[in-house]
Design a protein around this motif. Structure first.
Motif, PDB file in Angstrom:
ATOM      1  N   SER A   1       0.860  -1.186   0.000  1.00 12.14           N
ATOM      2  CA  SER A   1       0.000   0.000   0.000  1.00 12.14           C
ATOM      3  C   SER A   1       0.895   1.234   0.000  1.00 12.14           C
ATOM      4  CB  SER A   1      -0.900   0.033   1.235  1.00 12.14           C
ATOM      5  OG  SER A   1      -1.739  -1.097   1.293  1.00 12.14           O
TER       6      SER A   1
ATOM      7  N   THR B   1      -4.249 -11.018  -3.157  1.00 12.77           N
ATOM      8  CA  THR B   1      -4.975  -9.856  -3.661  1.00 12.77           C
ATOM      9  C   THR B   1      -4.904  -8.731  -2.643  1.00 12.77           C
ATOM     10  OG1 THR B   1      -7.169 -10.260  -2.688  1.00 12.77           O
ATOM     11  CG2 THR B   1      -6.606 -11.496  -4.699  1.00 12.77           C
TER      12      THR B   1
ATOM     13  N   ASP C   1      -7.287  -7.594  -1.150  1.00 13.90           N
ATOM     14  CA  ASP C   1      -8.299  -7.875  -0.128  1.00 13.90           C
ATOM     15  C   ASP C   1      -8.011  -9.173   0.617  1.00 13.90           C
ATOM     16  OD1 ASP C   1      -9.976  -5.597  -0.579  1.00 13.90           O
ATOM     17  OD2 ASP C   1     -10.615  -6.530  -2.453  1.00 13.90           O
ATOM     18  N   THR C   2      -6.762  -9.646   0.556  1.00 16.09           N
ATOM     19  CA  THR C   2      -6.348 -10.842   1.294  1.00 16.09           C
ATOM     20  C   THR C   2      -5.845 -10.441   2.671  1.00 16.09           C
ATOM     21  OG1 THR C   2      -5.701 -11.979  -0.748  1.00 16.09           O
ATOM     22  CG2 THR C   2      -4.789 -12.805   1.315  1.00 16.09           C
TER      23      THR C   2
ATOM     24  N   ARG D   1     -12.448  -2.323   6.644  1.00 19.46           N
ATOM     25  CA  ARG D   1     -13.567  -3.222   6.386  1.00 19.46           C
ATOM     26  C   ARG D   1     -13.186  -4.690   6.474  1.00 19.46           C
ATOM     27  NH1 ARG D   1     -15.132   0.350   1.061  1.00 19.46           N
ATOM     28  NH2 ARG D   1     -15.596   2.279   2.203  1.00 19.46           N
ATOM     29  N   ARG D   2     -11.925  -4.994   6.304  1.00 19.71           N
ATOM     30  CA  ARG D   2     -11.473  -6.381   6.418  1.00 19.71           C
ATOM     31  C   ARG D   2     -10.251  -6.448   7.324  1.00 19.71           C
ATOM     32  NH1 ARG D   2     -12.330 -10.423   1.343  1.00 19.71           N
ATOM     33  NH2 ARG D   2     -14.567 -10.079   1.082  1.00 19.71           N
ATOM     34  N   THR D   3     -10.428  -5.914   8.521  1.00 16.45           N
ATOM     35  CA  THR D   3      -9.398  -5.971   9.554  1.00 16.45           C
ATOM     36  C   THR D   3     -10.040  -6.582  10.783  1.00 16.45           C
ATOM     37  OG1 THR D   3      -8.262  -4.027   8.686  1.00 16.45           O
ATOM     38  CG2 THR D   3      -7.816  -4.618  10.975  1.00 16.45           C
TER      39      THR D   3
ATOM     40  N   TRP E   1     -12.548 -14.633   4.949  1.00 13.46           N
ATOM     41  CA  TRP E   1     -12.139 -13.645   3.952  1.00 13.46           C
ATOM     42  C   TRP E   1     -10.946 -14.139   3.132  1.00 13.46           C
ATOM     43  CZ3 TRP E   1     -12.200  -9.252   8.120  1.00 13.46           C
ATOM     44  CH2 TRP E   1     -13.526  -8.812   8.313  1.00 13.46           C
TER      45      TRP E   1
ATOM     46  N   THR F   1      -6.003  -6.363   5.435  1.00 12.38           N
ATOM     47  CA  THR F   1      -5.708  -6.410   4.005  1.00 12.38           C
ATOM     48  C   THR F   1      -4.845  -5.216   3.612  1.00 12.38           C
ATOM     49  OG1 THR F   1      -7.619  -5.078   3.361  1.00 12.38           O
ATOM     50  CG2 THR F   1      -7.975  -7.453   3.649  1.00 12.38           C
TER      51      THR F   1
ATOM     52  N   ARG G   1      -5.569  -3.237   1.180  1.00 15.93           N
ATOM     53  CA  ARG G   1      -6.484  -2.124   0.934  1.00 15.93           C
ATOM     54  C   ARG G   1      -6.788  -1.383   2.232  1.00 15.93           C
ATOM     55  NH1 ARG G   1     -10.050  -1.736  -3.517  1.00 15.93           N
ATOM     56  NH2 ARG G   1     -10.018  -4.001  -3.819  1.00 15.93           N
ATOM     57  N   ASP G   2      -7.057  -2.133   3.304  1.00 15.57           N
ATOM     58  CA  ASP G   2      -7.309  -1.502   4.602  1.00 15.57           C
ATOM     59  C   ASP G   2      -6.076  -0.780   5.125  1.00 15.57           C
ATOM     60  OD1 ASP G   2      -9.952  -2.083   4.798  1.00 15.57           O
ATOM     61  OD2 ASP G   2      -9.778  -3.508   6.458  1.00 15.57           O
TER      62      ASP G   2
END
Length: 499
Positions: A73, A98, A100-101, A235-237, A247, A279, A281-282
């Motif tokens: 990131s 990804t 989002d992994t 959102r995915r933490t 996830w 992730t 993204r997060d």
């Protein structure tokens, strides 16, 4: 390059990975070396554009160090945030890594715990200068009286790494119970004048998690899930391993007898100091919230616009604080995360409003150099040359050395025992009890027993915390050493005969 909103995805994806590694398998050693050298020149010399340079750089790091998957990131205010993923999240399934992994953050979790502590402070229930003995009355002995919450946040409580394993872990009873953790840490004896000395210890943040839990009136993990992660826009933490698996979390990988394999090491750390999964993204959202609390989508009102100006080196609020030469003396906040099977790093240059997070699923120790290189190169400077990690950072190399040493020690013990037996049968050695000889043999036998006790029976240093290969090889080395000491002690009781 494929764009998805504010996220740019590129790198060693499932489609590209086979071709990349097949090329290395087909060409000869000389041509492969030349190809890598050419790619290194392109990366370092700026022949490629910025995006391709980062892609090639990360791919080379993965290739040189056997890293299955990497996610990166990048936040640079004034430019669109970038999140990339490369490689695979699990080498057995060959499923792609990804953005989002979820990946294990390990010690990067500490900065999240610090934010939770600031949220508790904002409620007015306490301040960072509150003594922990008034917050956790179990810690009411003399050496805890002068320790404050701020000291815990700065690793200045006097706790040391050796105290970490007073806290249960690895599936043992109470390994996720913060009340048990506090009770166990009452056995610790912090160093005198602790507030004057920095000493990194995970147990500082375990105690912070216990304080958050006690004052919030809810389990620590629930507080994080309800009050911290959503407020940061994450959102995915999560702290829940089952949720992370739902996830499609990244698997951890280790070097295992010369090959990269999925790790089975059970040790992941403790609440407060570790166990957050996030992730890429997060992590991009988190970087943005840290660098620009007012302008980001974060709804966590605990940080001022330039909160970093009050941080005290070398460590504060879950961040290492420095002004390193590699960024021309500018303020840098960073942290790494290391467990058996994963290596992560976050590097922030808050005055530049830039930050980089790197998540890897192999404990190769390369996350921090990658993050630093990318951050330093955001202004157009050449990226650092990709490097192969020293073999000495690979636990399985130490495990191989331990096994070789074990074989050598056992061989020596057998040879010595055979020689002793032959000499006794031929009358060249005889049993002779003497005070000095007996004391010397007793010391050697005692040393062997002590080694066995420290490794096999010591409850505060579970073997489950070791890398898989070391956990298999070290018992052999300890046992072989104890056997050799016993044989030497026995030989000492049979001195050479004067007959």
């Amino acid at each position: 390059m494929r764009l998805a909103g504010d996220v740019a995805l590129s790198g060693l994806t499932r489609e590209r990975a086979p071709a990349f590694f097949a090329l290395g398998a087909r060409i000869g050693r000389v041509r492969r070396t030349a190809a890598i050298a050419g790619m290194l020149a392109q990366v370092a010399g700026g022949v490629l554009d910025a995006s391709d340079r980062i892609d090639h750089y990360v791919e080379l790091e993965m290739h040189l160090n056997g890293i299955p998957g990497v996610a990166v990131s990048i936040v640079d205010f004034g430019a669109s945030p970038v999140v990339r993923a490369y490689g695979t999240r699990n080498i057995l399934e060959q499923s792609p890594m990804t953005v989002d992994t979820p990946a294990e953050l390990a010690s990067l979790s500490k900065s999240f715990t610090a934010l939770a502590m600031l949220e508790v402070e904002r409620s007015g229930a306490l301040t960072l200068d509150t003594g922990i003995s008034t917050v956790l009355p179990e810690l009411d002995s003399g050496h805890w009286q002068s320790i404050t919450i701020r000291d815990l946040l700065r690793h200045r409580s006097g706790l040391r790494r050796e105290h970490d394993f007073l806290v249960p872990c690895c599936g043992s009873p109470g390994d996720r119970d913060l009340q048990v953790a506090v009770e166990r840490l009452t056995r610790a004896e912090p160093a005198a004048n602790a507030a004057q000395h920095f000493s990194y210890a995970n147990s500082n943040f375990v105690l912070l998690a216990a304080i958050v839990e006690r004052f919030s009136g809810m389990p620590f993990e629930r507080f994080m899930e309800r009050r911290v992660f959503p407020a940061l826009g994450l959102r995915r933490t999560t702290l829940d391993p089952r949720q992370a698996q739902d996830w499609s979390a990244s698997s951890r990988h280790e070097w295992h007898w010369g090959r990269v394999r999925v790790s089975r090491a059970p040790f992941l750390g403790w609440y407060g100091s570790s166990l957050v999964k996030a992730t890429a993204r997060d992590m991009g959202r988190y970087l943005a919230a840290m660098l620009d609390p007012a302008g980001s989508s974060s709804r966590l009102p605990t940080l001022s616009a330039e909160w970093w100006t009050g941080l005290e080196p070398p460590y504060d609020l879950g961040w290492s604080v420095d002004e390193p030469d590699w960024l021309e003396g500018e303020l840098v906040l960073e942290h790494t995360g290391d467990i058996w099977g994963a290596n992560t790093a976050v590097v922030l240059a808050p005055r530049r409003r830039t930050g980089v997070a790197v998540l890897t699923n192999l404990d190769a120790g390369r996350a921090e150099p990658i993050a630093r290189s990318i951050l330093a190169g955001l202004d157009g400077a050449p990226l650092s040359p990709p490097q192969r990690a020293s073999p000495f950072v690979r636990p399985d190399m130490w495990a191989i050395a331990f096994l070789v040493g074990s074989v050598a020690l056992v061989g020596s013990a057998i040879a010595l025992a055979c020689i002793l037996l032959v000499q006794v049968r031929r009358g060249r050695r005889e049993w002779d009890v003497g005070p000095i000889r007996t004391a010397r043999s007793a010391v050697l036998c005692g040393l062997g027993v002590w080694l066995l006790d420290q490794f096999f029976w010591r409850p505060d240093m579970p073997r489950e915390t070791l890398p898989s290969t070391v956990g298999q090889a070290l018992p052999a080395l300890v046992a072989a050493t104890a056997v050799l000491l016993t044989i030497v002690a026995t030989a000492g009781m049979f001195p050479k005969s004067n007959k």
